[in-house]
Design a protein around this motif. Structure first.
Motif, PDB file in Angstrom:
ATOM      1  N   LEU A   4      10.779  47.653  83.811  1.00 51.42           N
ATOM      2  CA  LEU A   4      10.111  48.648  82.969  1.00 51.42           C
ATOM      3  C   LEU A   4      10.992  49.889  82.821  1.00 51.42           C
ATOM      4  O   LEU A   4      11.641  50.315  83.770  1.00 51.42           O
ATOM      5  CB  LEU A   4       8.768  49.038  83.593  1.00 51.42           C
ATOM      6  N   PRO A   5      10.969  50.491  81.621  1.00 55.91           N
ATOM      7  CA  PRO A   5      11.772  51.695  81.410  1.00 55.91           C
ATOM      8  C   PRO A   5      11.094  52.967  81.936  1.00 55.91           C
ATOM      9  O   PRO A   5       9.870  53.037  81.976  1.00 55.91           O
ATOM     10  CB  PRO A   5      11.908  51.755  79.886  1.00 55.91           C
ATOM     11  N   VAL A   6      11.907  53.909  82.330  1.00 55.27           N
ATOM     12  CA  VAL A   6      11.439  55.255  82.679  1.00 55.27           C
ATOM     13  C   VAL A   6      12.392  56.223  81.990  1.00 55.27           C
ATOM     14  O   VAL A   6      13.606  56.100  82.129  1.00 55.27           O
ATOM     15  CB  VAL A   6      11.486  55.515  84.204  1.00 55.27           C
ATOM     16  N   GLU A   7      11.813  57.173  81.232  1.00 53.69           N
ATOM     17  CA  GLU A   7      12.666  58.073  80.466  1.00 53.69           C
ATOM     18  C   GLU A   7      12.534  59.496  81.001  1.00 53.69           C
ATOM     19  O   GLU A   7      11.447  59.932  81.357  1.00 53.69           O
ATOM     20  CB  GLU A   7      12.215  58.030  79.003  1.00 53.69           C
ATOM     21  N   ILE A   8      13.672  60.195  81.049  1.00 47.19           N
ATOM     22  CA  ILE A   8      13.660  61.573  81.557  1.00 47.19           C
ATOM     23  C   ILE A   8      13.395  62.507  80.371  1.00 47.19           C
ATOM     24  O   ILE A   8      14.234  62.661  79.489  1.00 47.19           O
ATOM     25  CB  ILE A   8      15.015  61.949  82.208  1.00 47.19           C
ATOM     26  N   LEU A   9      12.211  63.138  80.356  1.00 53.19           N
ATOM     27  CA  LEU A   9      11.875  64.075  79.272  1.00 53.19           C
ATOM     28  C   LEU A   9      12.447  65.456  79.572  1.00 53.19           C
ATOM     29  O   LEU A   9      12.824  66.188  78.673  1.00 53.19           O
ATOM     30  CB  LEU A   9      10.361  64.189  79.115  1.00 53.19           C
ATOM     31  N   ARG A  10      12.453  65.796  80.859  1.00 51.87           N
ATOM     32  CA  ARG A  10      13.009  67.079  81.297  1.00 51.87           C
ATOM     33  C   ARG A  10      13.480  66.870  82.731  1.00 51.87           C
ATOM     34  O   ARG A  10      12.712  66.384  83.565  1.00 51.87           O
ATOM     35  CB  ARG A  10      11.920  68.162  81.268  1.00 51.87           C
ATOM     36  N   PRO A  11      14.722  67.173  83.026  1.00 55.55           N
ATOM     37  CA  PRO A  11      15.191  66.918  84.394  1.00 55.55           C
ATOM     38  C   PRO A  11      14.646  67.953  85.364  1.00 55.55           C
ATOM     39  O   PRO A  11      14.252  69.048  84.963  1.00 55.55           O
ATOM     40  CB  PRO A  11      16.709  67.042  84.273  1.00 55.55           C
ATOM     41  N   GLY A  12      14.662  67.609  86.644  1.00 57.17           N
ATOM     42  CA  GLY A  12      14.351  68.574  87.691  1.00 57.17           C
ATOM     43  C   GLY A  12      15.625  69.333  88.048  1.00 57.17           C
ATOM     44  O   GLY A  12      16.623  69.290  87.321  1.00 57.17           O
ATOM     45  N   LEU A  13      15.582  69.996  89.185  1.00 58.28           N
ATOM     46  CA  LEU A  13      16.732  70.790  89.627  1.00 58.28           C
ATOM     47  C   LEU A  13      17.926  69.889  89.894  1.00 58.28           C
ATOM     48  O   LEU A  13      19.059  70.207  89.528  1.00 58.28           O
ATOM     49  CB  LEU A  13      16.339  71.525  90.913  1.00 58.28           C
ATOM     50  N   CYS A  14      17.695  68.771  90.560  1.00 58.16           N
ATOM     51  CA  CYS A  14      18.781  67.838  90.869  1.00 58.16           C
ATOM     52  C   CYS A  14      18.161  66.506  91.274  1.00 58.16           C
ATOM     53  O   CYS A  14      17.818  66.300  92.437  1.00 58.16           O
ATOM     54  CB  CYS A  14      19.657  68.403  91.994  1.00 58.16           C
ATOM     55  N   ASP A  15      17.977  65.632  90.288  1.00 61.92           N
ATOM     56  CA  ASP A  15      17.358  64.323  90.542  1.00 61.92           C
ATOM     57  C   ASP A  15      18.473  63.295  90.695  1.00 61.92           C
ATOM     58  O   ASP A  15      19.243  63.090  89.754  1.00 61.92           O
ATOM     59  CB  ASP A  15      16.463  63.907  89.368  1.00 61.92           C
ATOM     60  N   LEU A  16      18.547  62.678  91.850  1.00 61.78           N
ATOM     61  CA  LEU A  16      19.627  61.717  92.118  1.00 61.78           C
ATOM     62  C   LEU A  16      19.030  60.390  92.568  1.00 61.78           C
ATOM     63  O   LEU A  16      18.064  60.371  93.339  1.00 61.78           O
ATOM     64  CB  LEU A  16      20.552  62.249  93.212  1.00 61.78           C
ATOM     65  N   LEU A  17      19.618  59.302  92.096  1.00 59.19           N
ATOM     66  CA  LEU A  17      19.175  57.995  92.583  1.00 59.19           C
ATOM     67  C   LEU A  17      19.758  57.769  93.966  1.00 59.19           C
ATOM     68  O   LEU A  17      20.952  58.011  94.199  1.00 59.19           O
ATOM     69  CB  LEU A  17      19.635  56.900  91.619  1.00 59.19           C
ATOM     70  N   MET A  18      18.908  57.348  94.887  1.00 59.73           N
ATOM     71  CA  MET A  18      19.336  57.149  96.267  1.00 59.73           C
ATOM     72  C   MET A  18      18.712  55.883  96.834  1.00 59.73           C
ATOM     73  O   MET A  18      17.552  55.578  96.552  1.00 59.73           O
ATOM     74  CB  MET A  18      18.885  58.330  97.145  1.00 59.73           C
ATOM     75  N   ASP A  19      19.503  55.188  97.637  1.00 57.28           N
ATOM     76  CA  ASP A  19      18.962  54.068  98.411  1.00 57.28           C
ATOM     77  C   ASP A  19      19.364  54.268  99.865  1.00 57.28           C
ATOM     78  O   ASP A  19      19.508  55.403 100.320  1.00 57.28           O
ATOM     79  CB  ASP A  19      19.428  52.729  97.820  1.00 57.28           C
ATOM     80  N   GLY A  51      11.585  46.328  99.298  1.00 57.19           N
ATOM     81  CA  GLY A  51      12.287  46.434 100.573  1.00 57.19           C
ATOM     82  C   GLY A  51      12.557  47.900 100.871  1.00 57.19           C
ATOM     83  O   GLY A  51      12.537  48.734  99.954  1.00 57.19           O
ATOM     84  N   PRO A  52      12.818  48.238 102.144  1.00 61.62           N
ATOM     85  CA  PRO A  52      12.862  49.652 102.545  1.00 61.62           C
ATOM     86  C   PRO A  52      13.947  50.487 101.848  1.00 61.62           C
ATOM     87  O   PRO A  52      13.764  51.684 101.665  1.00 61.62           O
ATOM     88  CB  PRO A  52      13.127  49.583 104.054  1.00 61.62           C
ATOM     89  N   ASP A  53      15.048  49.862 101.465  1.00 57.03           N
ATOM     90  CA  ASP A  53      16.183  50.637 100.961  1.00 57.03           C
ATOM     91  C   ASP A  53      16.385  50.516  99.457  1.00 57.03           C
ATOM     92  O   ASP A  53      17.456  50.830  98.943  1.00 57.03           O
ATOM     93  CB  ASP A  53      17.469  50.220 101.689  1.00 57.03           C
ATOM     94  N   ALA A  54      15.365  50.068  98.712  1.00 58.03           N
ATOM     95  CA  ALA A  54      15.522  49.931  97.260  1.00 58.03           C
ATOM     96  C   ALA A  54      15.798  51.305  96.639  1.00 58.03           C
ATOM     97  O   ALA A  54      15.324  52.324  97.135  1.00 58.03           O
ATOM     98  CB  ALA A  54      14.266  49.314  96.660  1.00 58.03           C
ATOM     99  N   PRO A  55      16.584  51.351  95.539  1.00 51.47           N
ATOM    100  CA  PRO A  55      16.916  52.640  94.914  1.00 51.47           C
ATOM    101  C   PRO A  55      15.685  53.358  94.373  1.00 51.47           C
ATOM    102  O   PRO A  55      14.833  52.749  93.707  1.00 51.47           O
ATOM    103  CB  PRO A  55      17.850  52.250  93.764  1.00 51.47           C
ATOM    104  N   ALA A  56      15.599  54.652  94.682  1.00 55.24           N
ATOM    105  CA  ALA A  56      14.502  55.504  94.230  1.00 55.24           C
ATOM    106  C   ALA A  56      15.108  56.816  93.733  1.00 55.24           C
ATOM    107  O   ALA A  56      16.308  57.034  93.868  1.00 55.24           O
ATOM    108  CB  ALA A  56      13.541  55.760  95.394  1.00 55.24           C
ATOM    109  N   ILE A  57      14.248  57.679  93.144  1.00 54.66           N
ATOM    110  CA  ILE A  57      14.755  58.989  92.710  1.00 54.66           C
ATOM    111  C   ILE A  57      14.480  60.010  93.809  1.00 54.66           C
ATOM    112  O   ILE A  57      13.331  60.145  94.249  1.00 54.66           O
ATOM    113  CB  ILE A  57      14.090  59.457  91.397  1.00 54.66           C
TER     114      ILE A  57
END
Lengths: 307, 215
Positions: A4-19, A51-57
């Motif tokens: 599923l898609p997720v679109e950034i309408l307005r970014p936060g201060l610093c949103d980074l993908l992390m696993d 799983g515990p380490d899947a990529p999240a924001i």
């Protein structure tokens, strides 16, 4: 089944993908990186069936506005940010959230703490580098070319099968006002007696110039003898004292070697607390020995069905 | 039951904890030999071994602790020279005022004119002492002691990828662009780090490096 898609309408201060990060590459000069609180990442992922380490924001300071054109199953953990969904729907923390198609999630500033994590069912689809999707901004790896999310970025979740369980999690109780527990050394001896007293007795403030590479502290000057130290291997949580006497707690994306004396290191059980230190927050230190530090396991989350 | 053959903790004053998961071992001139001894994969509890200037940092896996065989290995002396000599690399470098904004400073500091400095620099066979600062950034040993230069008091905001630079008693090459305080003396097109390559770092501790002027 497609993601599923997720679109950034307005970014936060610093949103980074992390696993879960890149453990074991320090020998090549690569910081482990990954979510600043892996237990909070794991909990968010568990709530959506990953799983515990899947990529999240990973979000910090102020969150983004996200558009879910086809909906999605998500969870938020970590510091509670001000959050809004469509009228009448609660964007609760630490629980499975089922978003309808075309929902917009608006995240504001944290009520307490500093960082939070948004996991999506299936995890975000990101090509791994050295086995990890984690963004490393200084090198341009992972996430979206390593950089914070921008307006118009479109992320996709990995496809996920099976049913959705509604779960809720209970974060570990943390005394935010308690001093950070550290193991002293290896170069505590680099400090003068006055320096020792100001380090272990003083109260510091988190400087605004802090980031995932290092948390800079301002406070009483920690005076070190003017020795020159050879470069040594360092770890996240290690507290360096540069000549200006203002300590730096090395962060998740910090260098793997450093040339300033390391006077103490934050223990593993307290590393998640570093993630929640916002600029201006007070920091004090208290020592524990290595065996005590080992016995203090990382704080645990509980997850249960949401009846 | 205590095994008298196995040293009790702490081993020697040369081992110090950095937090509860990392052990700093003073290695002096035996750094590369220790890395070779410990990075062999024999010790399951080790997650990473970070070599540095006269010490190594052993990082243990979550909840792991040093095993008796590891403690025994650490207490054994190792030969100062690593068992295998590393790969020898020749890196093409451009050394002029444009690619090396600090070339003139470093030459003057070394008491040489530009051509003399370039000639002497390209005669040195460096040894990769350790990696750090950036993925794949090599700390190269082999500079004459009196060439040691102070770093810039204010680091440059952006040093280009491939910059060959001097910092203190080391030479180095920036794998990626970024802020940096070392004195830049040239540029190489060599790709110092490529995550798709095996191993990703072009240079690893123990390797030898020579620079030659780009044709």
């Amino acid at each position: 089944m497609n993601g599923l898609p997720v679109e950034i309408l307005r970014p936060g201060l610093c949103d980074l993908l992390m696993d879960g990060g890149r453990q074991g590459w320090g020998r090549m000069g690569v910081p482990a990186g990954g979510a600043a609180d892996r237990s909070a990442l794991a909990a968010a992922n568990r709530l959506v069936g990953n799983g515990p380490d899947a990529p999240a924001i990973e979000m910090v300071g102020r969150g983004p506005q996200l558009y879910f054109p086809r909906g999605g199953v998500i969870a938020l953990t970590g510091a509670p940010f001000r959050a809004a969904r469509a009228a009448g729907l609660v964007a609760g923390w630490n629980q499975t959230l089922v978003l309808a198609a075309e929902e917009i999630l608006r995240l504001g500033e944290p009520v307490t703490g500093y960082r939070c994590w948004l996991a999506i069912r299936g995890g975000f689809a990101v090509a791994p580098i050295l086995g990890s999707a984690s963004a490393l901004p200084q090198v341009g790896w992972g996430g979206v070319t390593g950089r914070p999310l921008r307006v118009g970025d479109r992320l996709y979740s990995e496809p996920a099968g099976g049913g959705v369980h509604l779960l809720r999690a209970q974060p570990p109780g943390v005394d935010e006002g308690a001093p950070l527990r550290v193991v002293a050394g290896p170069q505590t001896g680099a400090l003068t007696d006055v320096g020792l007293a100001s380090f272990f007795g003083g109260c510091f403030r988190v400087d605004v110039a802090s980031d995932r590479r290092g948390i800079r502290l301002a406070g009483p000057r920690v005076i070190a003898r003017g020795q020159v130290f050879p470069t040594q291997g360092v770890v996240p949580g290690a507290i360096q004292v540069p000549p200006d006497g203002q300590p730096i707690i090395l962060g998740w994306d910090g260098p793997v070697t450093g040339g300033y004396p390391v006077v103490a290191t934050v223990i593993g059980a307290d590393l998640p607390r570093l993630a929640q230190l916002r600029p201006g927050a007070g920091v004090r230190f208290v020592t524990v020995d290595v065996e005590e530090a080992r016995a203090l396991a990382p704080p645990e989350w509980t997850v249960e069905d949401w009846a | 039951m205590e095994d008298p053959q196995v040293p009790r903790w702490p081993l020697t004053p040369a081992c110090r904890w950095m937090g509860e998961r990392a052990l700093r071992v003073e290695t002096g001139v035996t750094t590369l030999a220790r890395v070779e001894q410990l990075a062999s994969g024999m010790f399951n509890e080790i997650e990473d071994v970070i070599a540095a200037d006269g010490s190594i940092l052993l990082i243990f896996k979550q909840a792991a602790r040093p095993s008796q065989p590891l403690l025994a290995a650490l207490s054994q002396p190792v030969d100062g020279s690593p068992g295998r000599m590393g790969t020898r690399h020749i890196l093409s470098v451009r050394m002029d005022a444009e690619s090396g904004p600090d070339l003139a400073f470093c030459a003057t500091h070394a008491g040489l004119d530009l051509s003399g400095f370039v000639r002497e620099f390209t005669r040195i066979e460096f040894t990769v002492a350790f990696l750090g600062f950036q993925p794949g950034f090599p700390y190269l040993e082999g500079l004459p002691a009196h060439w040691a230069v102070p770093r810039h008091a204010r680091p440059r905001v952006r040093v280009p990828a491939g910059s060959v630079a001097l910092g203190g008693c080391h030479a180095g090459v920036y794998p990626v662009a970024g802020p940096g305080g070392w004195r830049v003396i040239g540029q190489t097109a060599a790709k110092l780090f490529d995550p798709r390559r095996e191993p990703p770092a072009l240079l690893v501790p123990g390797d030898r490096v020579c620079f030659e002027i780009e044709a």
